[in-house]
Design a protein around this motif. Sequence first.
Motif, PDB file in Angstrom:
ATOM      1  N   ILE A 892     -53.846  13.385   9.788  1.00 21.82           N
ATOM      2  CA  ILE A 892     -52.857  12.295   9.819  1.00 21.82           C
ATOM      3  C   ILE A 892     -51.973  12.364   8.569  1.00 21.82           C
ATOM      4  O   ILE A 892     -52.474  12.549   7.451  1.00 21.82           O
ATOM      5  CB  ILE A 892     -53.575  10.933   9.916  1.00 21.82           C
ATOM      6  N   GLN A 893     -50.676  12.227   8.772  1.00 28.82           N
ATOM      7  CA  GLN A 893     -49.699  12.347   7.692  1.00 28.82           C
ATOM      8  C   GLN A 893     -49.004  11.004   7.450  1.00 28.82           C
ATOM      9  O   GLN A 893     -48.857  10.192   8.364  1.00 28.82           O
ATOM     10  CB  GLN A 893     -48.648  13.400   8.059  1.00 28.82           C
ATOM     11  N   GLY A 894     -48.538  10.819   6.228  1.00 35.09           N
ATOM     12  CA  GLY A 894     -47.778   9.619   5.885  1.00 35.09           C
ATOM     13  C   GLY A 894     -48.620   8.605   5.145  1.00 35.09           C
ATOM     14  O   GLY A 894     -49.751   8.329   5.519  1.00 35.09           O
ATOM     15  N   ALA A 895     -48.050   8.047   4.077  1.00 29.96           N
ATOM     16  CA  ALA A 895     -48.794   7.089   3.256  1.00 29.96           C
ATOM     17  C   ALA A 895     -49.247   5.888   4.063  1.00 29.96           C
ATOM     18  O   ALA A 895     -50.397   5.457   3.977  1.00 29.96           O
ATOM     19  CB  ALA A 895     -47.927   6.637   2.076  1.00 29.96           C
ATOM     20  N   TYR A 896     -48.335   5.329   4.849  1.00 27.36           N
ATOM     21  CA  TYR A 896     -48.674   4.145   5.640  1.00 27.36           C
ATOM     22  C   TYR A 896     -49.788   4.462   6.631  1.00 27.36           C
ATOM     23  O   TYR A 896     -50.762   3.711   6.763  1.00 27.36           O
ATOM     24  CB  TYR A 896     -47.432   3.645   6.367  1.00 27.36           C
ATOM     25  N   GLN A 897     -49.652   5.582   7.354  1.00 26.16           N
ATOM     26  CA  GLN A 897     -50.635   5.949   8.370  1.00 26.16           C
ATOM     27  C   GLN A 897     -52.011   6.171   7.747  1.00 26.16           C
ATOM     28  O   GLN A 897     -53.034   5.748   8.302  1.00 26.16           O
ATOM     29  CB  GLN A 897     -50.168   7.210   9.103  1.00 26.16           C
ATOM     30  N   ILE A 898     -52.044   6.840   6.594  1.00 26.66           N
ATOM     31  CA  ILE A 898     -53.324   7.112   5.923  1.00 26.66           C
ATOM     32  C   ILE A 898     -53.961   5.806   5.442  1.00 26.66           C
ATOM     33  O   ILE A 898     -55.172   5.593   5.579  1.00 26.66           O
ATOM     34  CB  ILE A 898     -53.129   8.091   4.764  1.00 26.66           C
ATOM     35  N   LYS A 899     -53.149   4.901   4.878  1.00 34.35           N
ATOM     36  CA  LYS A 899     -53.676   3.612   4.423  1.00 34.35           C
ATOM     37  C   LYS A 899     -54.318   2.846   5.575  1.00 34.35           C
ATOM     38  O   LYS A 899     -55.442   2.332   5.461  1.00 34.35           O
ATOM     39  CB  LYS A 899     -52.545   2.767   3.830  1.00 34.35           C
ATOM     40  N   VAL A 900     -53.588   2.730   6.682  1.00 34.42           N
ATOM     41  CA  VAL A 900     -54.067   1.923   7.802  1.00 34.42           C
ATOM     42  C   VAL A 900     -55.325   2.525   8.408  1.00 34.42           C
ATOM     43  O   VAL A 900     -56.328   1.820   8.653  1.00 34.42           O
ATOM     44  CB  VAL A 900     -52.963   1.771   8.863  1.00 34.42           C
ATOM     45  N   THR A 901     -55.322   3.833   8.658  1.00 30.69           N
ATOM     46  CA  THR A 901     -56.467   4.456   9.336  1.00 30.69           C
ATOM     47  C   THR A 901     -57.689   4.519   8.430  1.00 30.69           C
ATOM     48  O   THR A 901     -58.814   4.224   8.864  1.00 30.69           O
ATOM     49  CB  THR A 901     -56.093   5.863   9.820  1.00 30.69           C
ATOM     50  N   ASN A1016     -47.532   5.879  -3.250  1.00 31.24           N
ATOM     51  CA  ASN A1016     -46.827   4.844  -2.497  1.00 31.24           C
ATOM     52  C   ASN A1016     -45.327   4.925  -2.732  1.00 31.24           C
ATOM     53  O   ASN A1016     -44.516   4.884  -1.819  1.00 31.24           O
ATOM     54  CB  ASN A1016     -47.314   3.453  -2.912  1.00 31.24           C
ATOM     55  N   GLU A1017     -44.935   5.047  -4.021  1.00 33.42           N
ATOM     56  CA  GLU A1017     -43.523   5.057  -4.360  1.00 33.42           C
ATOM     57  C   GLU A1017     -42.831   6.278  -3.778  1.00 33.42           C
ATOM     58  O   GLU A1017     -41.717   6.193  -3.258  1.00 33.42           O
ATOM     59  CB  GLU A1017     -43.352   5.024  -5.886  1.00 33.42           C
ATOM     60  N   ASN A1018     -43.487   7.432  -3.880  1.00 34.00           N
ATOM     61  CA  ASN A1018     -42.876   8.652  -3.349  1.00 34.00           C
ATOM     62  C   ASN A1018     -42.684   8.551  -1.847  1.00 34.00           C
ATOM     63  O   ASN A1018     -41.681   8.996  -1.301  1.00 34.00           O
ATOM     64  CB  ASN A1018     -43.742   9.870  -3.696  1.00 34.00           C
ATOM     65  N   GLU A1019     -43.678   7.988  -1.156  1.00 31.55           N
ATOM     66  CA  GLU A1019     -43.573   7.892   0.295  1.00 31.55           C
ATOM     67  C   GLU A1019     -42.484   6.902   0.698  1.00 31.55           C
ATOM     68  O   GLU A1019     -41.757   7.095   1.656  1.00 31.55           O
ATOM     69  CB  GLU A1019     -44.911   7.452   0.902  1.00 31.55           C
ATOM     70  N   GLU A1020     -42.339   5.799  -0.086  1.00 33.24           N
ATOM     71  CA  GLU A1020     -41.319   4.817   0.246  1.00 33.24           C
ATOM     72  C   GLU A1020     -39.928   5.383   0.031  1.00 33.24           C
ATOM     73  O   GLU A1020     -38.981   5.018   0.713  1.00 33.24           O
ATOM     74  CB  GLU A1020     -41.507   3.554  -0.606  1.00 33.24           C
ATOM     75  N   ASP A1021     -39.782   6.286  -0.945  1.00 34.29           N
ATOM     76  CA  ASP A1021     -38.486   6.874  -1.195  1.00 34.29           C
ATOM     77  C   ASP A1021     -38.102   7.831  -0.082  1.00 34.29           C
ATOM     78  O   ASP A1021     -36.928   8.074   0.169  1.00 34.29           O
ATOM     79  CB  ASP A1021     -38.471   7.623  -2.543  1.00 34.29           C
ATOM     80  N   GLY A1022     -39.079   8.404   0.600  1.00 36.21           N
ATOM     81  CA  GLY A1022     -38.771   9.325   1.679  1.00 36.21           C
ATOM     82  C   GLY A1022     -38.512   8.579   2.951  1.00 36.21           C
ATOM     83  O   GLY A1022     -38.516   7.376   3.035  1.00 36.21           O
ATOM     84  N   ASP A1023     -38.238   9.318   4.020  1.00 38.67           N
ATOM     85  CA  ASP A1023     -37.997   8.648   5.284  1.00 38.67           C
ATOM     86  C   ASP A1023     -39.162   8.890   6.207  1.00 38.67           C
ATOM     87  O   ASP A1023     -39.033   9.383   7.282  1.00 38.67           O
ATOM     88  CB  ASP A1023     -36.707   9.148   5.915  1.00 38.67           C
ATOM     89  N   ASP A1024     -40.328   8.562   5.739  1.00 38.25           N
ATOM     90  CA  ASP A1024     -41.536   8.651   6.531  1.00 38.25           C
ATOM     91  C   ASP A1024     -41.282   7.867   7.796  1.00 38.25           C
ATOM     92  O   ASP A1024     -40.304   7.207   7.912  1.00 38.25           O
ATOM     93  CB  ASP A1024     -42.677   8.027   5.742  1.00 38.25           C
TER      94      ASP A1024
END
Length: 1079
Positions: A892-901, A1016-1024
């Motif tokens: 699973i990829q993406g900061a949000y996805q990893i946090k939730v799962t 978190n900051e790096n992922e928010e700056d990207g277009d995840d």
Amino acid sequence: MANRIDQDQEWLLNCLNATLDPNEEIRSLAEASLYQASLQPGFGVALSKVAANKELPFGLHNYLAAVLLKQFIKKHWHESEESFEPPAVSTEEKEVIRRLLLPSLDDSHRKICTAISMAIASIAVYDWPENWPDLLPFLLKLINDRTNVGGVHGALRCLALLSGDLDDTVVPTLVPVLFPFLHTIVSSPQDSMSQNLFEQNYDNYLRTKALTIVYSCMSMLGIMSGVYKTEISALITPMLKSWMDQFSVILEQPMQPEDPDNWSLRMEVLKCLNQFVQNFSSLNESEFMVIVGPLWQTFVTSLSVYVRSSIECIDDPYVDRYDSDGAEKSLDSFVIQLFEFLMTVVGSAILMKVFKNNIKELAYYTIAFLQMTEQQIYSDVKVHTWSSDANQFVADEDDATYSCRVSDKARSQLMLLLAEKTHWWNICKGYEYSCLMALLEFSYSCSRVLLHGRMILVQYGALPMGVLLLEQVVSSFGSEGIYAIIDAMRERFNESEQEKAAGSVAWWRIRESILFALAALSDQLLEAEASGLISVNLGNLVEQIVTKDVGTGVHEYPFLYARIFTSVAKFSSVISHGVLEHFLHAAIKGVGMNVPSPVKIGACQALSQLLPEANKENIQPELMGLFSSLTDLLHQASDETLHLVLETLQASIKAVHEAAVSFESVVSPVVLNMWALHVSDPFLSIDAIEVLEALKNAPGGIHPLVSRILPHIGPILNKNAPSDVIKAIYDTCFDAVIRIVLQSDDHSEMQNATQCLASFISGGREEILSWAADSGFTMRSLLDAASRLLDPDLESSGSLFVGSYILQLILHLPLQMAIHIRDLVGALVRRMQSAQIVVLKSSLLLIFARLVHMSLPHVEQFIDMLIGIPAEGYENSFVYVMSEWTRQQGEIQGAYQIKVTASALALLLSTRHAELNKVNVQGHLKSSAGITTRSKAKLAPDQWTLVPLPVKILALLADTVIEFQEQAMADDEESDWEEIQGGVAESNDSLLYSAADSSFGRTTYDQLEAMAKAYNENEEDGDDDDLLSVSDQLNGINLVNYLGDFFVKFVHSDRQLFDHLCQSLAQAQRDAIQTLLRR
């Protein structure tokens, strides 16, 4: 002795001088010393002594002391002020400062006098009259001392500053005492030969300041007259004649060029006259007649000055010039006030009669004031002139940057201000005086708002001037006024013909001003002709003017051509068919030709009006060129031009209704891109939507448009679009998007439509359910779309973005989705089992993880629900979901996805549900002996161990911690290498990780936590994937902290189970968990 320089003054003088030193270090030290001194008692007195010491030679130091004193008063005088800074000035020090300042008002140096006046006025705001009762008597005494011009200047300047704060308790008693002194100053003879011991000449500056005070007092009396009409009339009537006589003396002299002091004096006279006319009905026609001749003299002679100064720029118009008090002294300011007063007179039922026999002459001169100025055409101030920049031309047209012109937009703004003022005036007249006084402060604020609005319009030269005066003439005099204006236009037109024949280079300006006036009055004129009020044949009049210049060079006279286009559009209803056809084709060509920007803009304005009524067959061959030219203009447009070009595009599409689909591929991409760039501007967004709606309504236009528009909708909605923009998109597109999801077999279209629906829900949230006439329509449509996308027989590509869509449904419509959760889970399981794309499976697993969180604090019930739902090939859905989840978690990829799962797995494990131990899932890959060749791999596929579900979950959580460790160590190594290269890494590394403080090769908890924050900051700056996920509160958790808390609670609640599970983990996994437990 009072002016003797003491030690404190000497220190202060040295400090003030040091602040002017060219050495920056010395200046900084002096400024710091002054700041520290300002916090000590006596600093205000010291400043006052320096500022008031007339024995000191004039220089920046004593002027600076006075300026600093004003700032000191603002900061330290009154504790209730927003700008207050401690310490507060003591009562004793205030008394000394007030006593020191008053005698200094007569300083012979005007700058010092002005600065001290401002300081006194600043104190008076707080202390007068209660704590400073002798202020006004002192000022009156100074004004009455004819031998002390400096004192008169200081007192007038101070009173002018105070006049805005004079209230109803002061003005009625002040006027009888003050006005005779002011009249003496204003009526001061300007001939030096008449000066004697008993007669003092006052310059125009002082006379102007005196009139400023008169104006302020008259404004307050005007407000009071609504209640105390009899008393105020009795107060003012005896003074009227003497003031009217004096005003006539000032106005009767011919206007002179390059005399800004005289312009300012006349402007204050006109402002005072405006107050007399507006507020005092006792002023009758006979009393007013004394100033009619002088007013007309000022009006007529000011035209020649205005032409030479502003229109031709031969003389200096003093644009953006101000006197020492900050008052504007430009010619434009005076002319604006002149027209405002003329409009007041013409609008007065009593006084309009004085111009009844001169309406034509009034219009004749007014039209000349409407000419374009040289600065507007060839400005040395603006980088972009009208001739070269379409955006600047449209912006100035909208803002009406004419010295004597006003656009519809500016007129609306102005009328709004005037309406507010009139509304306040009516309120004043309707209230008892006690209630009125409670509203008086609001009145002052309204006055300031009106003044502020006026100054903004003055800045752009757009107050009720030429056009508004002509409109008032029509309103007041009816058909007589219209005939007079048209006669004046014809006379001016004939004069321009003569100038043209004589070879004048400026002949076109008066012609353009005639067309400008005609266009501005078009509504009134057309209505009058249609009703039979006038019989002029407006069509012939306009045709005569516009056809006269058809052969004139467009490059030589671009502004005339632009005005011709707009005039033809305004009067299209009465112009002959042949003339309209000619200018329609000329406008179509003009948009695409290499012509000056104003011509293109005029052509667009004409097309917006003419195309709806055009013969479609006649313009058919030119349509492709027209649409191409308009889209080219969109590429070059700024905000000002975009509105106009979009309006023209919309008119063009509607005009060629049946053929519009042929141009969809030309228009749509450009409009969609422009819309996405300006989505935060509701006006531009609506313009763009209207263009697209016109395309949609064209036969055959909806399918290509929807296919093209869907990829743009999501980004537009995700850019914090206002709710009205989202609703506008919903109204236009929602039904079509739903139909695509339900009916289309094109997977690309379905993907775009799914993302679009997700964006609708994310942007509109629960409010979206109320946008349809049928309250349940939207929810039913959303559920139907979900059912189609979760159909297990649908190819995976068509369902690719269903996870993002379902996520928005459960996040933003949780109450509506709650009753469908069991059906939703069953559909998710079936869709996941048939999915052939890993990304699709991962996105569906994210939904299960989010549902785990939403089931808190009863996660066990969610597990029970999964157990009760069958899954093909598995004991139940829980077994299937956990088998897939534990297999996919590492991918699973993406900061949000990893946090939730990851956090959801921790929640599942924390339940200690009995079913967890019954489920075995894929463990680790079994190693095989020897080298695995391709042939061996085919014969013997990979073999995996099976492990209990709790062990696998704990291992996955430990692996998540290890990932953070590896990233932290990798960044440390990179940082160390950058330092070796000779520089300190200018990144967050120094803040996030401190390898020198930790044992070599071991990652500390602080490093992990910092890495999680950086992650978190790096992922928010990207277009995840998702900008959509940002609205989820889980997006803000720090995963390292979350897992650390989980492990600690696990150990404390069931240490035996925790140790048992850890025995099955690899050493690296156990070390990672211990890192969090040691925090």
